[in-house]
Enzyme design. Sequence first.
Site, PDB file in Angstrom:
ATOM      1  N   HIS A  59     -12.489 129.798  22.932  1.00  0.00           N
ATOM      2  CA  HIS A  59     -11.932 129.301  24.190  1.00  0.00           C
ATOM      3  C   HIS A  59     -10.645 128.571  23.826  1.00  0.00           C
ATOM      4  CE1 HIS A  59     -11.911 128.228  28.326  1.00  0.00           C
ATOM      5  NE2 HIS A  59     -12.084 126.939  28.137  1.00  0.00           N
ATOM      6  N   ASN A  73     -14.469 120.114  26.160  1.00  0.00           N
ATOM      7  CA  ASN A  73     -13.502 120.727  25.238  1.00  0.00           C
ATOM      8  C   ASN A  73     -13.188 119.845  24.037  1.00  0.00           C
ATOM      9  OD1 ASN A  73     -12.721 123.335  26.101  1.00  0.00           O
ATOM     10  ND2 ASN A  73     -11.762 122.427  27.910  1.00  0.00           N
TER      11      ASN A  73
END
Length: 316
Positions: free
Chosen positions: A182, A127
Amino acid sequence: MGKKVTVVGAGFYGSTTAQRLAEYDIFETVVLTDIVEGKPEGLALDLNQSRPIEGFETRIVGATTGPNGEGYEAIEGSDVVVITAGLPRKPGMSRMDLLGVNAKIVRQVAENVAKYAPNAVVIVVSNPLDEMTALAQIATQFPKNRVLGQAGMLDSARFTNNVAEELKVPVGSVKTLTLGSHGDTMVPVPSKSSVNGKPLAELLPADKVEELVTRTRNGGAEVVALLKTGSAYYAPSAAAARMAKAVAEDSGAVMPVCAWVDGEYGISGVYLGVEAEIGAEGVKKVVETDLTASELAGLKEAAEAVRAKQADVADL
Ligand SMILES: NC(=O)c1ccc[n+]([C@@H]2O[C@H](COP(=O)([O-])OP(=O)(O)OC[C@H]3O[C@@H](n4cnc5c(N)ncnc54)[C@H](O)[C@@H]3O)[C@@H](O)[C@H]2O)c1
């Protein structure tokens, strides 16, 4: 020659992904790497010792790697590389808070992947996902279809689970879809969501659907708040492993993934969560689906939000 898959990063996400991939018993070798000396070798030994009990033959190889490519010869010839290296969130953090630190890690990993596994399909999970996927493509210089990210499989699974729990029905009877980023501009798609083929809107009032959508969007943070020391990994690893399996088997399975979008939905030049056919070359094709006007607007908004951030990653 059997197939070879590498998982970079032997933390919670990486080790559970390696376990799932090994237990499929479709690969000759699963390579697990990490910069923490002995950790990948120890996990690999432990996983190999589970083989007689679980009854699979895939061999797991652990390799400690260094910043200058030391140890990377273990990944040579990989058909697929899953990049999980990087820090996870702590409670209160957004995925974007990880950008600076994880960009350094992902760039260094991706450069070594390009050198040692130049023909691999790369699946990124670190991420912030959309930005790290864009960065991995830049750092590897692989064709854009050979670099993709995992987010939509997980977010859709969370949406499905939320619906199944709300309606007290088997998860197998529920279909849902999430697109977009996301992150904050995730786009759950209620119009493509159904239970036993019945549209969600006929089963739940609009405010309930909205509540489930919000819970889906915050699904990762909900787990982080409970765990306090890291982020989710069982559902995330299931998602990444299924993507790697689709590549290894050249299955053409259609999955929501973070893929390079080039004209679909009137959007171009950005890595974004869309449905795509997955096969040996990574993304075979982005699959467009009919969206309502507000879902399409949400997807375009997500595209612009991630485009702005992806433009910056080249300098990180
Ligand atoms: N895309 C998604 O849906 C999703 C879901 C959950 C977690 N994540 C992300 O996945 C990443 C990993 O999560 P985790 O729970 O496994 O974290 P973790 O802290 O358990 O594991 C990360 C591992 O990466 C290793 N590492 C760091 N730098 C490395 C390098 N240069 N080369 C190889 N290994 C390196 C660390 O030593 C550690 O073992 C995080 O960035 C997290 O935010 C993504």
